[in-house]
Design a protein around this motif. Structure first.
Motif, PDB file in Angstrom:
ATOM      1  N   MET A 257      -2.252  46.953  30.321  1.00  0.00           N
ATOM      2  CA  MET A 257      -3.193  47.033  31.440  1.00  0.00           C
ATOM      3  C   MET A 257      -2.345  46.968  32.718  1.00  0.00           C
ATOM      4  SD  MET A 257      -6.045  44.146  32.209  1.00  0.00           S
ATOM      5  CE  MET A 257      -7.090  44.121  33.641  1.00  0.00           C
ATOM      6  N   ARG A 258      -2.286  48.058  33.410  1.00  0.00           N
ATOM      7  CA  ARG A 258      -1.452  48.095  34.618  1.00  0.00           C
ATOM      8  C   ARG A 258      -2.033  47.135  35.656  1.00  0.00           C
ATOM      9  NH1 ARG A 258       3.334  51.485  34.737  1.00  0.00           N
ATOM     10  NH2 ARG A 258       3.790  51.886  36.910  1.00  0.00           N
ATOM     11  N   THR A 259      -1.221  46.195  36.124  1.00  0.00           N
ATOM     12  CA  THR A 259      -1.685  45.217  37.119  1.00  0.00           C
ATOM     13  C   THR A 259      -0.673  45.161  38.262  1.00  0.00           C
ATOM     14  OG1 THR A 259      -0.719  43.526  35.645  1.00  0.00           O
ATOM     15  CG2 THR A 259      -3.119  43.739  35.643  1.00  0.00           C
ATOM     16  N   PRO A 260      -0.600  46.210  39.082  1.00  0.00           N
ATOM     17  CA  PRO A 260       0.413  46.279  40.138  1.00  0.00           C
ATOM     18  C   PRO A 260       0.162  45.263  41.257  1.00  0.00           C
ATOM     19  CG  PRO A 260      -1.160  48.060  40.396  1.00  0.00           C
ATOM     20  CD  PRO A 260      -1.523  47.358  39.113  1.00  0.00           C
ATOM     21  N   GLY A 261       1.201  45.014  42.023  1.00  0.00           N
ATOM     22  CA  GLY A 261       1.086  44.110  43.159  1.00  0.00           C
ATOM     23  C   GLY A 261       2.329  43.245  43.280  1.00  0.00           C
ATOM     24  N   HIS A 262       2.644  42.493  42.230  1.00  0.00           N
ATOM     25  CA  HIS A 262       3.912  41.743  42.241  1.00  0.00           C
ATOM     26  C   HIS A 262       5.051  42.761  42.301  1.00  0.00           C
ATOM     27  CE1 HIS A 262       7.064  38.960  41.328  1.00  0.00           C
ATOM     28  NE2 HIS A 262       7.303  39.495  40.150  1.00  0.00           N
ATOM     29  N   THR A 263       4.983  43.748  41.415  1.00  0.00           N
ATOM     30  CA  THR A 263       5.804  44.958  41.534  1.00  0.00           C
ATOM     31  C   THR A 263       4.876  46.132  41.219  1.00  0.00           C
ATOM     32  OG1 THR A 263       6.439  44.990  39.199  1.00  0.00           O
ATOM     33  CG2 THR A 263       7.898  43.765  40.693  1.00  0.00           C
ATOM     34  N   ASP A 264       5.328  47.320  41.553  1.00  0.00           N
ATOM     35  CA  ASP A 264       4.452  48.484  41.332  1.00  0.00           C
ATOM     36  C   ASP A 264       4.156  48.700  39.854  1.00  0.00           C
ATOM     37  OD1 ASP A 264       4.289  48.907  44.007  1.00  0.00           O
ATOM     38  OD2 ASP A 264       5.871  50.421  44.073  1.00  0.00           O
ATOM     39  N   GLU A 265       5.158  48.410  38.994  1.00  0.00           N
ATOM     40  CA  GLU A 265       4.974  48.714  37.578  1.00  0.00           C
ATOM     41  C   GLU A 265       4.398  47.540  36.774  1.00  0.00           C
ATOM     42  OE1 GLU A 265       7.846  48.051  38.950  1.00  0.00           O
ATOM     43  OE2 GLU A 265       8.617  46.394  37.772  1.00  0.00           O
ATOM     44  N   SER A 266       4.127  46.422  37.433  1.00  0.00           N
ATOM     45  CA  SER A 266       3.689  45.215  36.692  1.00  0.00           C
ATOM     46  C   SER A 266       2.542  45.526  35.733  1.00  0.00           C
ATOM     47  CB  SER A 266       3.247  44.120  37.669  1.00  0.00           C
ATOM     48  OG  SER A 266       4.366  43.500  38.231  1.00  0.00           O
TER      49      SER A 266
ATOM     50  N   ARG B 211       4.003  37.051  43.834  1.00  0.00           N
ATOM     51  CA  ARG B 211       4.372  37.377  45.215  1.00  0.00           C
ATOM     52  C   ARG B 211       4.613  38.887  45.288  1.00  0.00           C
ATOM     53  NH1 ARG B 211       9.865  34.230  46.374  1.00  0.00           N
ATOM     54  NH2 ARG B 211       9.896  35.572  48.210  1.00  0.00           N
ATOM     55  N   PRO B 212       4.215  39.504  46.390  1.00  0.00           N
ATOM     56  CA  PRO B 212       4.297  40.958  46.457  1.00  0.00           C
ATOM     57  C   PRO B 212       5.504  41.476  47.227  1.00  0.00           C
ATOM     58  CG  PRO B 212       2.851  40.162  48.175  1.00  0.00           C
ATOM     59  CD  PRO B 212       3.421  38.943  47.493  1.00  0.00           C
ATOM     60  N   ASP B 213       6.414  40.600  47.606  1.00  0.00           N
ATOM     61  CA  ASP B 213       7.421  40.987  48.600  1.00  0.00           C
ATOM     62  C   ASP B 213       8.802  41.325  48.048  1.00  0.00           C
ATOM     63  OD1 ASP B 213       7.324  38.058  48.057  1.00  0.00           O
ATOM     64  OD2 ASP B 213       9.214  38.143  49.149  1.00  0.00           O
ATOM     65  N   LEU B 214       9.056  41.067  46.773  1.00  0.00           N
ATOM     66  CA  LEU B 214      10.452  41.135  46.311  1.00  0.00           C
ATOM     67  C   LEU B 214      11.002  42.553  46.200  1.00  0.00           C
ATOM     68  CD1 LEU B 214      10.590  38.206  43.731  1.00  0.00           C
ATOM     69  CD2 LEU B 214      11.595  38.307  46.020  1.00  0.00           C
ATOM     70  N   GLU B 215      10.122  43.549  46.288  1.00  0.00           N
ATOM     71  CA  GLU B 215      10.632  44.925  46.286  1.00  0.00           C
ATOM     72  C   GLU B 215      10.977  45.390  47.694  1.00  0.00           C
ATOM     73  OE1 GLU B 215       8.081  47.631  44.217  1.00  0.00           O
ATOM     74  OE2 GLU B 215       8.445  46.693  42.295  1.00  0.00           O
ATOM     75  N   GLY B 216      10.786  44.525  48.678  1.00  0.00           N
ATOM     76  CA  GLY B 216      11.132  44.872  50.052  1.00  0.00           C
ATOM     77  C   GLY B 216      10.155  45.881  50.625  1.00  0.00           C
ATOM     78  N   GLY B 217      10.618  46.653  51.632  1.00  0.00           N
ATOM     79  CA  GLY B 217       9.753  47.654  52.255  1.00  0.00           C
ATOM     80  C   GLY B 217       9.221  47.189  53.595  1.00  0.00           C
ATOM     81  N   THR B 218       8.434  48.061  54.221  1.00  0.00           N
ATOM     82  CA  THR B 218       7.881  47.762  55.542  1.00  0.00           C
ATOM     83  C   THR B 218       6.728  46.772  55.408  1.00  0.00           C
ATOM     84  OG1 THR B 218       6.252  49.513  55.357  1.00  0.00           O
ATOM     85  CG2 THR B 218       8.413  50.136  56.262  1.00  0.00           C
ATOM     86  N   HIS B 219       6.295  46.269  56.564  1.00  0.00           N
ATOM     87  CA  HIS B 219       5.160  45.347  56.559  1.00  0.00           C
ATOM     88  C   HIS B 219       3.941  46.025  55.936  1.00  0.00           C
ATOM     89  CE1 HIS B 219       2.471  42.156  57.826  1.00  0.00           C
ATOM     90  NE2 HIS B 219       1.668  43.090  58.318  1.00  0.00           N
ATOM     91  N   GLN B 220       3.744  47.302  56.270  1.00  0.00           N
ATOM     92  CA  GLN B 220       2.581  48.017  55.739  1.00  0.00           C
ATOM     93  C   GLN B 220       2.654  48.156  54.227  1.00  0.00           C
ATOM     94  OE1 GLN B 220      -0.047  48.342  57.612  1.00  0.00           O
ATOM     95  NE2 GLN B 220      -1.047  48.932  55.687  1.00  0.00           N
ATOM     96  N   GLU B 221       3.871  48.381  53.712  1.00  0.00           N
ATOM     97  CA  GLU B 221       4.040  48.480  52.261  1.00  0.00           C
ATOM     98  C   GLU B 221       3.729  47.132  51.587  1.00  0.00           C
ATOM     99  OE1 GLU B 221       7.420  51.973  51.823  1.00  0.00           O
ATOM    100  OE2 GLU B 221       8.025  49.963  52.433  1.00  0.00           O
ATOM    101  N   LEU B 222       4.120  46.075  52.278  1.00  0.00           N
ATOM    102  CA  LEU B 222       3.843  44.731  51.765  1.00  0.00           C
ATOM    103  C   LEU B 222       2.337  44.474  51.713  1.00  0.00           C
ATOM    104  CD1 LEU B 222       5.565  42.353  50.892  1.00  0.00           C
ATOM    105  CD2 LEU B 222       5.510  41.515  53.245  1.00  0.00           C
ATOM    106  N   VAL B 223       1.657  44.889  52.794  1.00  0.00           N
ATOM    107  CA  VAL B 223       0.198  44.728  52.842  1.00  0.00           C
ATOM    108  C   VAL B 223      -0.443  45.530  51.712  1.00  0.00           C
ATOM    109  CG1 VAL B 223      -1.865  45.298  54.199  1.00  0.00           C
ATOM    110  CG2 VAL B 223       0.116  44.236  55.314  1.00  0.00           C
ATOM    111  N   SER B 224       0.048  46.749  51.488  1.00  0.00           N
ATOM    112  CA  SER B 224      -0.525  47.588  50.420  1.00  0.00           C
ATOM    113  C   SER B 224      -0.329  46.927  49.069  1.00  0.00           C
ATOM    114  CB  SER B 224       0.154  48.962  50.381  1.00  0.00           C
ATOM    115  OG  SER B 224      -0.046  49.606  51.597  1.00  0.00           O
ATOM    116  N   ARG B 225       0.858  46.358  48.854  1.00  0.00           N
ATOM    117  CA  ARG B 225       1.129  45.725  47.569  1.00  0.00           C
ATOM    118  C   ARG B 225       0.265  44.464  47.388  1.00  0.00           C
ATOM    119  NH1 ARG B 225       6.738  45.141  47.862  1.00  0.00           N
ATOM    120  NH2 ARG B 225       7.017  47.351  48.140  1.00  0.00           N
ATOM    121  N   ALA B 226       0.078  43.740  48.482  1.00  0.00           N
ATOM    122  CA  ALA B 226      -0.770  42.535  48.410  1.00  0.00           C
ATOM    123  C   ALA B 226      -2.206  42.939  48.064  1.00  0.00           C
ATOM    124  CB  ALA B 226      -0.713  41.765  49.727  1.00  0.00           C
TER     125      ALA B 226
END
Ligand SMILES: [Fe+2]
Length: 377
Positions: free
Chosen positions: A218-227, A250-265
């Motif tokens: 069951m794909r559950t992205p957010g911590h990482t995209d592939e989680s 936590r959604p931040d360990l893949e780095g990226g822009t603030h917007q990418e972080l918000v999307s992952r969160a």
């Protein structure tokens, strides 16, 4: 066990067998980030460095050997020498807490007719799983040394058919590739293009078959995209670093822009909601825990119903969840970039504990923090 030293494996066996032993932690409080279950902390560091027992001289010690421990074993060796001179049966833990990060213990359960062994790195909080059906087994998130799983499988006469990770880990070096190679098992990973070695990709809805059953991805992205979470008959969920027993990933360990972080969160929010919509009695088996795991054989687990009550973040709306997550991003685990790089290349150094040792950030007297978890107050 030499005359005045004990290895991590030997101490682990004493604790697992419930044998009497007093673990004496002599680190200064500022260095205590993780501990051995049941250890007594005595701040004797400065005295020991000056060749004195200090507060250790007042200690009344229980039956059984005393095992002294510090960061890497040097100060503890001074304590051992002085305590032995005073007549105490004392041993130094070889390699100290750094080596202890590789110590492990297990707990068992049976879910839907499948035997499940939770393999826990007690000195680091990493949880991994062996799931068995009809003597065929799958290992998820191998973080202990491959020999540990091979021994547990061998003792039970189980054949390893597949190894998988819930995601590309940032806090520990994955042992999955090595374990699959050693046992001739399939290496199955969430579909992604980060990993640079051969594996069988698993997408949302795919199954990892073994024995007479299968784990459902069951794909559950957010911590990482592939989680990815692995479901066992919809009554158990191996959630990796997406959902813990007291918090979320936590959604931040893949780095990226603030917007990418918000999307992952936001993705994380949706993943957590999906998981909490599983049946109320479904068991959540996470990939990490934030406190040392006792040698008590008790499974680290909670039901979905319990987590709906206890994971405060899960009760928030999407934007409040994102705001709360982003406001609580803890410092990145030491060496995480290097660990991710090695996990993507599928390399396992000779001594993994050297890179992994810095990940533990638990302070005595303060709230514990999962290696993959935002700090919660
Ligand atoms: Fe993670």
């Amino acid at each position: 066990m030499t005359a005045d030293r004990i290895s991590v494996g030997e101490l682990q066996e004493l604790l697992a067998a419930g044998r009497p032993v007093t673990v004496l932690d002599v680190r200064s409080p500022s260095d205590v980030d993780w501990e051995i279950p049941g250890a007594i902390h005595i701040d004797a560091y400065a005295d020991l460095e000056s060749g004195r027992l200090g507060p250790l001289a007042e200690l009344s010690l229980a039956q059984g050997p005393v095992v002294t421990v510090c960061g890497v074993g040097r100060t503890a060796a001074i304590a051992t020498e002085l305590l032995r001179a005073n007549g105490f049966e004392t041993l130094t833990l070889d390699g100290g807490m750094r080596s202890w990060s590789l110590a492990w213990n297990i707990a068992h359960t049976t879910i839907s007719g499948c035997k499940v062994i939770q393999v826990r790195r007690t000195g680091k909080g990493c949880l991994s799983y062996i799931v068995e059906s009809d003597s065929e087994a799958v290992v998820i998130d191998a973080s202990a040394e491959p020999d540990v799983y091979i021994r547990l499988l061998c003792e039970r006469g189980w054949r390893l058919v597949a190894v998988s990770d819930t995601h590309i880990h940032a806090d520990h070096l994955s042992r999955s590739r090595r374990l699959a190679q050693l046992e001739g098992a399939r290496l199955v990973l969430p579909a992604q293009d980060r990993v640079q070695y051969p594996f069988r990709p698993v997408a949302d809805g795919d199954r990892i078959a073994f024995g007479s059953t299968a784990l459902l991805a069951m794909r559950t992205p957010g911590h990482t995209d592939e989680s990815t979470t692995y479901l066992l008959d919809n009554i158990a969920a191996l959630t990796g670093d997406t959902l813990f027993l007291n918090s979320v990933g936590r959604p931040d360990l893949e780095g990226g822009t603030h917007q990418e972080l918000v999307s992952r969160a936001r993705l994380l929010y949706m993943s957590v909601r999906r998981l909490l919509e599983l049946p109320e009695a479904a068991q959540v088996l996470p990939g990490h825990v934030s406190t040392p795991i006792p040698f008590d054989g008790r499974l680290v687990v909670a039901t979905v119903g319990e987590l709906r009550e206890t994971v405060a973040l899960a009760g928030l709306g999407s934007e409040a969840f994102v705001d709360a997550i982003l406001a609580r991003i803890p410092p990145s685990p030491p060496n995480h970039s290097r660990i991710v790089e090695l996990n993507q290349r599928g390399e396992l150094p000779e001594d993994p504990s050297e890179l992994e040792a810095g990940v533990r950030r638990r302070s005595r007297g303060s709230r514990a923090v999962d290696p993959g978890t935002p700090r919660r107050e």
